[in-house]
Design an enzyme around this catalytic site. Sequence first.
Site, PDB file in Angstrom:
ATOM      1  N   THR A  40     -27.510 -16.223  32.498  1.00  0.00           N
ATOM      2  CA  THR A  40     -27.885 -15.202  33.483  1.00  0.00           C
ATOM      3  C   THR A  40     -26.725 -14.751  34.356  1.00  0.00           C
ATOM      4  O   THR A  40     -26.619 -13.574  34.698  1.00  0.00           O
ATOM      5  CB  THR A  40     -29.005 -15.773  34.393  1.00  0.00           C
ATOM      6  OG1 THR A  40     -30.167 -15.952  33.588  1.00  0.00           O
ATOM      7  CG2 THR A  40     -29.348 -14.850  35.533  1.00  0.00           C
ATOM      8  N   ASP A  62     -27.615 -16.587  25.492  1.00  0.00           N
ATOM      9  CA  ASP A  62     -28.612 -17.141  26.395  1.00  0.00           C
ATOM     10  C   ASP A  62     -28.639 -18.631  26.058  1.00  0.00           C
ATOM     11  O   ASP A  62     -28.665 -19.005  24.872  1.00  0.00           O
ATOM     12  CB  ASP A  62     -29.967 -16.492  26.090  1.00  0.00           C
ATOM     13  CG  ASP A  62     -31.055 -16.951  27.049  1.00  0.00           C
ATOM     14  OD1 ASP A  62     -31.660 -16.095  27.685  1.00  0.00           O
ATOM     15  OD2 ASP A  62     -31.311 -18.168  27.139  1.00  0.00           O
ATOM     16  N   SER A  63     -28.611 -19.487  27.051  1.00  0.00           N
ATOM     17  CA  SER A  63     -28.430 -20.915  26.748  1.00  0.00           C
ATOM     18  C   SER A  63     -29.614 -21.513  25.998  1.00  0.00           C
ATOM     19  O   SER A  63     -29.523 -22.630  25.497  1.00  0.00           O
ATOM     20  CB  SER A  63     -28.130 -21.712  28.010  1.00  0.00           C
ATOM     21  OG  SER A  63     -29.290 -21.936  28.762  1.00  0.00           O
ATOM     22  N   SER A  64     -30.718 -20.795  25.902  1.00  0.00           N
ATOM     23  CA  SER A  64     -31.828 -21.283  25.069  1.00  0.00           C
ATOM     24  C   SER A  64     -31.395 -21.344  23.607  1.00  0.00           C
ATOM     25  O   SER A  64     -32.006 -22.040  22.802  1.00  0.00           O
ATOM     26  CB  SER A  64     -33.048 -20.373  25.201  1.00  0.00           C
ATOM     27  OG  SER A  64     -33.454 -20.342  26.543  1.00  0.00           O
ATOM     28  N   THR A 117     -28.916 -21.435  32.753  1.00  0.00           N
ATOM     29  CA  THR A 117     -29.534 -22.570  33.455  1.00  0.00           C
ATOM     30  C   THR A 117     -30.540 -23.333  32.594  1.00  0.00           C
ATOM     31  O   THR A 117     -30.803 -24.502  32.851  1.00  0.00           O
ATOM     32  CB  THR A 117     -30.247 -22.111  34.745  1.00  0.00           C
ATOM     33  OG1 THR A 117     -31.271 -21.181  34.406  1.00  0.00           O
ATOM     34  CG2 THR A 117     -29.268 -21.497  35.722  1.00  0.00           C
ATOM     35  N   ASP A 118     -31.114 -22.669  31.572  1.00  0.00           N
ATOM     36  CA  ASP A 118     -32.217 -23.314  30.839  1.00  0.00           C
ATOM     37  C   ASP A 118     -31.814 -24.644  30.206  1.00  0.00           C
ATOM     38  O   ASP A 118     -32.591 -25.594  30.216  1.00  0.00           O
ATOM     39  CB  ASP A 118     -32.750 -22.377  29.740  1.00  0.00           C
ATOM     40  CG  ASP A 118     -33.556 -21.223  30.328  1.00  0.00           C
ATOM     41  OD1 ASP A 118     -33.921 -21.306  31.516  1.00  0.00           O
ATOM     42  OD2 ASP A 118     -33.809 -20.249  29.606  1.00  0.00           O
ATOM     43  N   GLN A 129     -42.199 -40.310  31.373  1.00  0.00           N
ATOM     44  CA  GLN A 129     -42.559 -38.920  31.695  1.00  0.00           C
ATOM     45  C   GLN A 129     -42.315 -38.625  33.176  1.00  0.00           C
ATOM     46  O   GLN A 129     -42.269 -37.461  33.567  1.00  0.00           O
ATOM     47  CB  GLN A 129     -44.033 -38.672  31.377  1.00  0.00           C
ATOM     48  CG  GLN A 129     -44.339 -38.696  29.901  1.00  0.00           C
ATOM     49  CD  GLN A 129     -45.835 -38.667  29.604  1.00  0.00           C
ATOM     50  OE1 GLN A 129     -46.642 -38.304  30.458  1.00  0.00           O
ATOM     51  NE2 GLN A 129     -46.197 -39.043  28.398  1.00  0.00           N
ATOM     52  N   CYS A 130     -42.215 -39.686  33.991  1.00  0.00           N
ATOM     53  CA  CYS A 130     -41.958 -39.473  35.427  1.00  0.00           C
ATOM     54  C   CYS A 130     -40.511 -39.022  35.597  1.00  0.00           C
ATOM     55  O   CYS A 130     -39.595 -39.557  34.978  1.00  0.00           O
ATOM     56  CB  CYS A 130     -42.168 -40.750  36.221  1.00  0.00           C
ATOM     57  SG  CYS A 130     -43.855 -41.330  36.181  1.00  0.00           S
TER      58      CYS A 130
HETATM   59  N1  ASP Z   1     -32.337 -17.891  29.859  1.00  0.00           N
HETATM   60  C1  ASP Z   1     -31.171 -18.000  30.707  1.00  0.00           C
HETATM   61  C2  ASP Z   1     -30.197 -18.958  30.054  1.00  0.00           C
HETATM   62  O1  ASP Z   1     -30.426 -20.121  30.059  1.00  0.00           O
HETATM   63  C3  ASP Z   1     -31.569 -18.462  32.071  1.00  0.00           C
HETATM   64  C4  ASP Z   1     -30.429 -18.617  33.051  1.00  0.00           C
HETATM   65  O2  ASP Z   1     -29.268 -18.566  32.743  1.00  0.00           O
HETATM   66  O3  ASP Z   1     -30.750 -18.824  34.245  1.00  0.00           O
HETATM   67  O4  ASP Z   1     -29.198 -18.532  29.532  1.00  0.00           O
END
Ligand code: ASP
Length: 350
Positions: free
Chosen positions: A12, A57-59, A89-90, A271-272
């Site tokens: 992002t 996109d990091s996904s 961030t993902d 899971q916690c």
């Molecule tokens: N989908 C974005 C990513 O992980 C989200 C982000 O960067 O905040 O690349």
Amino acid sequence: MTSVYVAYTGGTIGMKQTAQGFAPVPGYLENALKVQPEFQDKSLPEIHLHEYSELIDSSNITPEHWNIIAEDISNNYERYDGFVILHGTDTMAYSASALSFMLENLSKPVIFTGSQIPFSQLRSDARDNFIGAVQLAASSKIPEVCLYFHNTLYRGNCCSKTDSSGFSAYQSPNYPALASVGIDIKINKALTLTKPENPLHIHRMGSVDIGTLHMFPGVSPQVLENYLRQPVKGLVLMTYGAGNIPSNNKALVAKIKDACDRGIVIVNCSQCLKGSVDMSAYETGSILERIGVVNGADMQLETCITKLSWLLSIHEDPELVRSLMSQNLRGELRGASNSTMKTSRLPMGY
Ligand code: ASP
């Protein structure tokens, strides 16, 4: 003057609004940075921005991208004082954790950061995250992989993304922040790793033949059996509370035991979000210890997955992988002070 190498991998932070939604666009971040007056400020370290040819996109990140980042750091290691990895961030917590294991004997800061709102947008958190990360990367006091977000520096292999929309998107539930950034930048030296004496050594991440399985009421042994088919070499079992499973489900327990006996490394991860696995606390947990499941202790899910993947990609012997999973290799286990790091006793460099 200190100089910092900034690798832009995507995410992002440098994205632009397109017809399909936000997407990374080549050259866009560099141009956005050039017009910001604060980046001409002489008190900032010298910045060398390197934009990757494939911005993602990091996904979409894979272990092959982690290998590219590790090699990029290694190729530029001598020339810069520190490194900033601009990342989506993902999956940033996965990448920071993976790189912490792949970079052995790291003596310079490698700081992952990104933002919830792109640089170019009003109210973006990108500017503060970027400048803070660059300043921290210029500090010689942090010889480890970290994640910096919303004024806080975390150990890279102790984090989880816990908020999909707030600016304070990460937590390090089981290890305190390494530094906070307010009027002053306060680095807590007592919490950071000590500088290694040996030179940097890069371990590549291989293909990741592991799975994760979440325990829930009614979980079926057949589902577990399917998860444990070839070529799976490891499984992160996400258990209740202090590491418990439905132990009265004999078929489930038998499938787990059978997998352990076949050499699949199974790690017990709670899971916690906060706290630790304690397989001696309940009968529903101690059964796992008896059948050969490894204690994931207080490692985050991201840490268990990346550490297990990394160990399995460099080692064939399940017993050795089980043993190394329980050892503190990069400060990923809570309360393990530098003096209890067991790296010196490992059979080869880690
Ligand atoms: N989908 C974005 C990513 O992980 C989200 C982000 O960067 O905040 O690349």
